[in-house]
Design a protein around this motif. Sequence first.
Motif, PDB file in Angstrom:
ATOM      1  N   LEU B 256     -31.485   8.988   9.205  1.00  0.00           N
ATOM      2  CA  LEU B 256     -31.494   9.059   7.738  1.00  0.00           C
ATOM      3  C   LEU B 256     -31.915   7.552   7.235  1.00  0.00           C
ATOM      4  N   ARG B 257     -31.409   6.623   8.088  1.00  0.00           N
ATOM      5  CA  ARG B 257     -31.439   5.449   7.656  1.00  0.00           C
ATOM      6  C   ARG B 257     -32.531   4.359   8.181  1.00  0.00           C
ATOM      7  N   GLY B 258     -32.870   4.958   9.386  1.00  0.00           N
ATOM      8  CA  GLY B 258     -33.980   4.146   9.935  1.00  0.00           C
ATOM      9  C   GLY B 258     -34.734   4.893  11.028  1.00  0.00           C
ATOM     10  N   THR B 259     -35.757   4.748  11.402  1.00  0.00           N
ATOM     11  CA  THR B 259     -36.721   5.250  12.498  1.00  0.00           C
ATOM     12  C   THR B 259     -36.466   4.479  13.897  1.00  0.00           C
ATOM     13  N   GLU B 261     -38.613   3.723  15.851  1.00  0.00           N
ATOM     14  CA  GLU B 261     -39.621   2.581  15.830  1.00  0.00           C
ATOM     15  C   GLU B 261     -39.156   1.289  15.183  1.00  0.00           C
ATOM     16  N   TYR B 262     -38.689   1.480  13.953  1.00  0.00           N
ATOM     17  CA  TYR B 262     -37.706   0.587  13.524  1.00  0.00           C
ATOM     18  C   TYR B 262     -36.931  -0.157  14.229  1.00  0.00           C
ATOM     19  N   SER B 265     -38.155  -2.070  17.360  1.00  0.00           N
ATOM     20  CA  SER B 265     -38.759  -3.447  16.822  1.00  0.00           C
ATOM     21  C   SER B 265     -38.199  -4.664  16.094  1.00  0.00           C
TER      22      SER B 265
END
Lengths: 783, 283
Positions: B256-259, B261-262, B265
């Motif tokens: 919910l707060r981040g992917t 990928e995020y 990276s």
Amino acid sequence: MPQFGDGNKTDKGFAYINRSVPRVDARDKVTGRAKYAADLEFPGMLLGGALFSPYAHAQVVRINADKARALPGVRAVLTFEDIKKEKSWGYYTYLSGRLRYRGDVTAIVAAEDWHALQAGLNAIEVEYQELPAVFTVEEALAEGAPLVHENDPECEGNIWSHSRYKVRKGDVDEAFAHCDRIIEREYRTEPVEHAYMEPEAAVAVPDSTSGLMTVYAGAVNPYFTRRWVADVLDIPRAKTRVIQQTVGGSFGGKEELMGLTAARAALLAQATDRPVKMLVSREQSIAASTKRHPFTMKYKLGVNNDGRLQAFQVEVIENVGAFHMHEFMNFRASVHAAGVYEIPNVKVDVYGVFTNTVTAGAMRGYSSPQLIFGSEQLYEETAAELGMDYMDFKRLNMLKPGGVNACGQAMDSEIILPEILDTLFEKTGFETKRKQYAAQPAGLIRKGIGMAMFYRGCGLGAESPDASAGFVCVHDDGSVMINSGIVENGQGMKTSFTQIVAETLSVSPDIIHFIGADTHTIPDSGITAASRSTVMGAQSVKLAAEELKAYLLETAAMMFHAKPEQVELKEGLFHLIGVPDAVIPFQVVCNVHHWTGQQAGVMRWYKPPALDYSMEQGGGKAFPTYAYGCVIAEVEVDTATGEVDVKKVTCGHDLGTVINDKIVEGQIYGGVLMGQGFAVMEKLVMQNGAIRTNNFDTYMIATSMDLPDIDVVLFESSDEAGTYGAKSVGEPATEGVAAAIISAIKNATGLHIRSIPVTKVELKALLNRQNAEGGSAAAAARE
Amino acid sequence: MSEFTFCSVFSIDEALMKLAQEPGACVVAGGTDVTLRIREGRQRPGLLLDISRIAELQGIREERGYIHIGATTTLAAIASSELLAAKAPALYEAANRFADPNTRNRATIGGNIVNASPGADTPPPLCALGAEVLLRSPKGTRCLPVWEYLLGPNRTALLPGELVLGVRFKPCPHSAFIKIGLRKAMAISVETAAVALEKDENGVITACGIAFGALGPKALRAWNTEKALLNKRPSNAVLAAAVAAVGTDIQPRDGLRGTKEYRYSTAGVIFERAFLAAYHSSI
């Protein structure tokens, strides 16, 4: 320089407006004494609750409430099978077996306490048949898509035909054929939660003797809430009374779910003949209340190489969710779609599409925040394509005095936008910074500055009659009572109306008392929305105060043994003109006025002059006047993490006449925070039509820690349309903020952002893609 | 809310006795996690055992080379501790980034590690500092490193009848904590990194602990990243190797707060920032 502040640079010669006085409701709110609907208690009161849909789209095959009804403490269970009328006033459903989104309700329960209520709701047996659902505009418009509303004359497929609005000016096709360049772009926005601090709450109190149903609610618009209650109970408006409690925030949102909650509480109160309090939890409120419309904006722009705009065409498609009652928003959207620019050929089409998601409704700006983001980005991208400085491009095309706006309205009132721009640019060093930042060397932390300029039609305009009732009376002790069909939603109207009456009578606001909203005391004056209250709604109390003052002058004249025209009322004292010592205090005249049987109270009606606008043709005079504004945002982007730190926001607004500068500043501070949320923070995450970010731990509204420095510059102008020349500001306060922040991010990173919100997660993904495409941020940022 | 009995105890022994009598009891101190679970219907305890009044479980002290923090010490106390600011800045910083002042006034460090949320803010600095959890049962006291005590989302090695007394670790002035949240306050972590290290007079790293939060099912010790730094003098190449190792230490997911990928990276970014802050901090 018509700039308000610093020793009151503009002196319009007012005594009680054009200055700050304390809010009349501030003391009660900060000491916790203000009563919200949830605080109310009545003897024998029950608690009500609703059974919401667990599916985005389903048909109830079987519902059985026998077990629930048999539970101790449960006093009533009503399912959709038990009520006469399923479809609500305003096109929603009170209770239904066909569930079109997760905010739909199948049954309601009234019980002695919270535990019995939960047990009752849990004991209702429902068998659902899940139906195929559509969530996005694309899914809803696809061939063979499941229909949200079948056999509905207002729909073509899932398109809400009733919501189609257009603007036609000149001939765009002809212009596209001859202009030097055509730019086509698509921009999107997502739903936004209003995030008012007080969730919906209502208490319905029946009186079986008189047949009167009284509902206490934090209703943003008590007259609309009354419609829902009267409609569901099938009783006359005159037997339905809504008493507004303190509203803990609305921003346009406390309308549909508020009305439905009041109606459901009233159904249970009628069924049990006992008062019923219905509270909506935060999770239920976020799931079932309306959101700012998600827009898809498909633009086609025709421009010549010299930068002159030739043609503007846009198709605006809104995801309206499962139900809707805001077709009129699309009138406002169509008029404002092209922004504050002069373009000879314009074609705008706006329409809504039904889906099985949370419904869309009014939210601060009522289409403008989305459209200003879209069009300002479009113009920024266009200038970049032309290799022009974007301010040169904007200044070249901006609407000027005597010009004609996008819907064909001749601008016959003052346009102070150039002055606002010049002042704000000088204050922020905008043009130097903009160039500096575009050329800054590659680095992790990148600065950016951006701007948005805009205008807003004041009041309801040609949308619907902008009429209202106002009441003013004096008592024998000299105290003044006022009332209005316009209501306090937290925006400060009680205070500004009090100041306006003080100014009109010329008495201190301290002796004026606002009654508050009770639908049994004054006629329906329409919605308190559209930033119309002070501008248009206050005209009726001003008229009432003027008439009452004339009666009081007659009494004073009698006391002076003079003629009324020889008497004036000034700052609480009646003077015999030209006789310095002949003075009678206001209170003494009021006392004589009462005991001699003179008319002590006046109710007046105000309806602004008719406008000449054609919905069919799509053009004409849309609004009596417009308020202009500009926002400049300064950001720092951490390109390694995607974080956007909004450092400073400078806002310049055309207030016409400032009524209360501190209230205006407060409105603007809040508007900036909402705009920041819309641009970079507030992401409503949905999965199969369910909102996963259903509380404030996951739905990210800005906190005080996220607040940028905010510099507010208030401008005044001359315009007769509004009360004492006032213009709208409640909504303009937020309208341009997101667009300015996105423009600043562009300046910092070179990224043209085409979908908002862009949280750090999305921005990092865009930056990763930018890196992968080889262009360093610095190279791309050069304009 | 469901109905429950609320019982305060005033000594560790009394708490252990109650826990033995009522195996289903839920221990509560600040209540910032427990009341939330009860409200959401995820937990229906019959008895809430309040340990917030046990004096022995409160406070921060330095003793025989260790810093001890009692289980019911509030995050507010940690966030304002001069001792921790000087000797465990990673934990001090994490406490300062934790929720908001109201929550910090109630929430306790014991609760934060018992709750074992993958995104909890104090476990990563505790892991980096090499902290141990002290656990007491009628049979006696045992110690477990925080990264062994934590088993997974909301799962720990705490046995029935056992009580968390607190945590202890050796001072580490060269430590730092970086958090990414979706806003500047009142934000559950998207990810966190904590670094604690010792270096000799030549700048060679002689000991290091690195840990991440919200990048796996629990706070993760970054063993590979640590290996890339140990006994080295950080050059650009050494740091690049360490950043590259981060990807092998974390197990991020879409949430919910981040992917994913995020998180992949940016984990290296926050590690590097925490490392540089820790390495260059002056004692």
